[in-house]
Write a protein that holds these residues in place. Structure first.
Motif, PDB file in Angstrom:
ATOM      1  N   ASP A   1       3.581  12.071  -8.946  1.00  0.00           N
ATOM      2  CA  ASP A   1       2.739  12.377 -10.096  1.00  0.00           C
ATOM      3  C   ASP A   1       1.679  11.285 -10.202  1.00  0.00           C
ATOM      4  OD1 ASP A   1       4.411  14.489 -10.555  1.00  0.00           O
ATOM      5  OD2 ASP A   1       5.389  13.609 -12.308  1.00  0.00           O
ATOM      6  N   ARG A   2       0.465  11.688 -10.525  1.00  0.00           N
ATOM      7  CA  ARG A   2      -0.659  10.739 -10.622  1.00  0.00           C
ATOM      8  C   ARG A   2      -0.978  10.476 -12.093  1.00  0.00           C
ATOM      9  NH1 ARG A   2      -6.480  10.355 -10.508  1.00  0.00           N
ATOM     10  NH2 ARG A   2      -7.243   9.057  -8.781  1.00  0.00           N
TER      11      ARG A   2
ATOM     12  N   TYR B   1       0.819  -1.215   0.000  1.00  0.00           N
ATOM     13  CA  TYR B   1       0.000   0.000   0.000  1.00  0.00           C
ATOM     14  C   TYR B   1       0.858   1.273   0.000  1.00  0.00           C
ATOM     15  CZ  TYR B   1       0.820  -0.887   5.005  1.00  0.00           C
ATOM     16  OH  TYR B   1       1.404  -1.170   6.224  1.00  0.00           O
ATOM     17  N   ALA B   2       2.120   1.127  -0.380  1.00  0.00           N
ATOM     18  CA  ALA B   2       3.041   2.267  -0.362  1.00  0.00           C
ATOM     19  C   ALA B   2       2.598   3.398  -1.285  1.00  0.00           C
ATOM     20  CB  ALA B   2       4.442   1.804  -0.753  1.00  0.00           C
ATOM     21  N   TYR B   3       1.979   3.060  -2.416  1.00  0.00           N
ATOM     22  CA  TYR B   3       1.601   4.071  -3.400  1.00  0.00           C
ATOM     23  C   TYR B   3       0.105   4.411  -3.382  1.00  0.00           C
ATOM     24  CZ  TYR B   3       6.219   3.323  -5.463  1.00  0.00           C
ATOM     25  OH  TYR B   3       7.579   3.229  -5.673  1.00  0.00           O
ATOM     26  N   SER B   4      -0.643   3.780  -2.486  1.00  0.00           N
ATOM     27  CA  SER B   4      -2.076   4.070  -2.428  1.00  0.00           C
ATOM     28  C   SER B   4      -2.508   4.591  -1.057  1.00  0.00           C
ATOM     29  CB  SER B   4      -2.888   2.813  -2.755  1.00  0.00           C
ATOM     30  OG  SER B   4      -2.765   1.850  -1.715  1.00  0.00           O
TER      31      SER B   4
ATOM     32  N   GLU C   1       5.882   6.560 -10.015  1.00  0.00           N
ATOM     33  CA  GLU C   1       6.996   5.732  -9.564  1.00  0.00           C
ATOM     34  C   GLU C   1       6.644   4.258  -9.469  1.00  0.00           C
ATOM     35  OE1 GLU C   1       7.955   9.870  -8.238  1.00  0.00           O
ATOM     36  OE2 GLU C   1       6.172   8.626  -8.490  1.00  0.00           O
ATOM     37  N   ASN C   2       5.380   3.929  -9.559  1.00  0.00           N
ATOM     38  CA  ASN C   2       4.946   2.536  -9.429  1.00  0.00           C
ATOM     39  C   ASN C   2       5.071   1.836 -10.785  1.00  0.00           C
ATOM     40  OD1 ASN C   2       3.788   0.108  -8.778  1.00  0.00           O
ATOM     41  ND2 ASN C   2       1.963   0.990  -7.817  1.00  0.00           N
ATOM     42  N   ALA C   3       6.304   1.475 -11.138  1.00  0.00           N
ATOM     43  CA  ALA C   3       6.579   0.924 -12.466  1.00  0.00           C
ATOM     44  C   ALA C   3       5.848  -0.388 -12.717  1.00  0.00           C
ATOM     45  CB  ALA C   3       8.094   0.725 -12.643  1.00  0.00           C
TER      46      ALA C   3
ATOM     47  N   SER D   1       2.857  -1.442 -11.579  1.00  0.00           N
ATOM     48  CA  SER D   1       1.455  -1.204 -11.923  1.00  0.00           C
ATOM     49  C   SER D   1       1.330  -0.569 -13.304  1.00  0.00           C
ATOM     50  CB  SER D   1       0.798  -0.300 -10.872  1.00  0.00           C
ATOM     51  OG  SER D   1       0.612  -1.002  -9.661  1.00  0.00           O
ATOM     52  N   ARG D   2       2.222   0.341 -13.629  1.00  0.00           N
ATOM     53  CA  ARG D   2       2.181   0.953 -14.962  1.00  0.00           C
ATOM     54  C   ARG D   2       2.320  -0.098 -16.047  1.00  0.00           C
ATOM     55  NH1 ARG D   2       6.772   4.505 -14.048  1.00  0.00           N
ATOM     56  NH2 ARG D   2       7.223   4.024 -16.224  1.00  0.00           N
ATOM     57  N   ARG D   3       3.243  -1.033 -15.865  1.00  0.00           N
ATOM     58  CA  ARG D   3       3.427  -2.080 -16.875  1.00  0.00           C
ATOM     59  C   ARG D   3       2.169  -2.921 -17.026  1.00  0.00           C
ATOM     60  NH1 ARG D   3       8.646  -2.496 -14.646  1.00  0.00           N
ATOM     61  NH2 ARG D   3       7.977  -4.221 -13.314  1.00  0.00           N
ATOM     62  N   VAL D   4       1.536  -3.280 -15.901  1.00  0.00           N
ATOM     63  CA  VAL D   4       0.323  -4.089 -15.963  1.00  0.00           C
ATOM     64  C   VAL D   4      -0.777  -3.349 -16.713  1.00  0.00           C
ATOM     65  CG1 VAL D   4      -1.541  -5.101 -14.585  1.00  0.00           C
ATOM     66  CG2 VAL D   4       0.840  -5.420 -13.889  1.00  0.00           C
ATOM     67  N   LEU D   5      -0.985  -2.089 -16.390  1.00  0.00           N
ATOM     68  CA  LEU D   5      -2.033  -1.303 -17.044  1.00  0.00           C
ATOM     69  C   LEU D   5      -1.794  -1.214 -18.550  1.00  0.00           C
ATOM     70  CD1 LEU D   5      -2.368   1.595 -14.426  1.00  0.00           C
ATOM     71  CD2 LEU D   5      -3.903  -0.346 -14.726  1.00  0.00           C
ATOM     72  N   GLU D   6      -0.549  -0.958 -18.929  1.00  0.00           N
ATOM     73  CA  GLU D   6      -0.243  -0.794 -20.349  1.00  0.00           C
ATOM     74  C   GLU D   6      -0.304  -2.119 -21.104  1.00  0.00           C
ATOM     75  OE1 GLU D   6       3.497   1.192 -20.011  1.00  0.00           O
ATOM     76  OE2 GLU D   6       2.579   3.054 -19.260  1.00  0.00           O
TER      77      GLU D   6
END
Length: 243
Positions: free
Chosen positions: A228-229, A99-102, A197-199, A201-206
Motif C-alpha cells: 500500500d502506498r 532501498y527495499a521499499y523504494s 510496511e515501512n514503519a 519512515s512513517r514515524r519520521v513523516l508523522e
C-alpha cells in the motif's frame, strides 16, 4: 563590530586581504576562540575557515535559495562533495535494506555513486534544486532532498545509514527542510510517500508534522512485491493578518 548577530545567517565576508567568503556564519566568542585557538578576539567560522573580527573589512547578510547549508542542534545539512561518493556507496548503495521499499539505488556501484554526486553538485546552479547530505561531526549519516518542484508543491525524500537510524536524525533533518522549503523558499505544500510496511519512515513523516492524506491499496510495486502506498503532506501555517 558585533558579529554575534550574524550567527546562523548566510553572509558574505570580505577580509583585509581581499578574500571573499560566502556561507552560513557560525559565531565564535572570545572565550571559545582563546581556549581552542589561542586567539584574543571573537570571529566568524564559514565552514572550516575562521575569520577574526579584526580581519573583517565588511560583512553582510545575503539572500540565498536552493540547497543552502542548514543547521539543527544535532546535525548539519550541507551540499554534496565529490568525496561523499565512497561513503554513500559503502553505507547506502551496498545495503539492500536502504532501498527495499523504494527500488531506487543511485549508489549501487562506486561509479554510480560518483555520477550521482556529480549530478547533485551540478544541480546547485538551480534555485529550486534541493539536495543535502546529513553530516554529524564530518560523518555522512544520510541524505535528504526535495524534487519535482511544480510551483506550489514539491516532494521530499530521505535516507539514513542503518547504524545511525533510530536516533532522531531523520526527524530533525526533515523538520528543518520542511521549515526551509515552506517559510524561506515560499513553497506552500511539501509531499512525501512511503510503503505502509515501512514503519520507520512513517514515524519520521508523522513526527515531523506531515499529515497522511491518502492510502492507495496495492499502489506500490517494488522488486516484485506489492505494498500500500501512503501519501503525506505538509502545509505551512498561515498566520491571520491583524486588521
Amino acid at each position: 563590530m558585533d558579529l554575534s548577530r550574524f550567527d546562523g545567517k548566510h553572509v558574505r565576508i570580505t577580509d583585509k586581504w581581499g578574500q571573499t567568503f560566502t556561507g552560513m556564519a557560525e559565531y565564535g566568542n572570545y572565550n571559545f576562540l582563546e581556549c581552542e585557538y589561542g586567539g584574543d578576539e571573537d570571529g566568524i567560522f564559514i565552514e572550516d575557515y575562521l575569520i577574526y573580527n579584526s580581519q573583517i573589512i565588511s560583512i553582510e547578510e545575503i539572500e540565498v535559495h536552493g540547497t543552502v547549508e542548514l543547521w539543527t542542534d544535532r546535525l548539519i545539512l550541507r551540499r554534496y562533495r565529490p568525496e561523499d561518493a565512497e561513503p554513500l556507496y559503502q553505507y547506502l548503495g551496498t545495503d539492500p535494506a536502504m532501498y527495499a521499499y523504494s527500488g531506487w539505488n543511485p549508489y549501487a556501484t562506486l561509479e554510480m555513486a560518483a555520477e550521482t554526486v556529480r549530478r547533485f553538485i551540478d544541480s546547485y546552479e538551480d534555485d529550486h534544486a534541493y539536495s543535502w547530505v546529513m553530516d554529524v561531526d564530518d560523518v555522512v549519516v544520510g541524505t535528504i532532498g526535495a524534487y519535482d518542484y511544480k510551483g506550489d508543491r514539491i516532494e521530499v525524500g530521505f535516507s539514513v545509514v542503518k547504524g545511525w537510524q533510530g536516533r532522531g536524525f531523520a526527524t530533525a533533518a526533515l523538520r528543518k527542510v520542511l521549515e526551509y522549503l515552506t517559510e524561506t523558499e515560499d513553497i506552500p505544500c511539501v509531499t512525501a510517500w512511503c510503503a505502509a510496511e515501512n514503519a520507520g519512515s512513517r514515524r519520521v513523516l508523522e513526527k515531523s508534522g506531515m499529515k497522511l492524506i491518502n492510502t492507495a491499496k496495492d499502489g506500490l510495486v517494488v522488486g516484485g512485491k506489492v505494498y500500500d502506498r501512503m501519501t503525506y503532506e505538509y502545509r505551512r501555517e498561515l498566520v491571520p493578518r491583524l486588521k
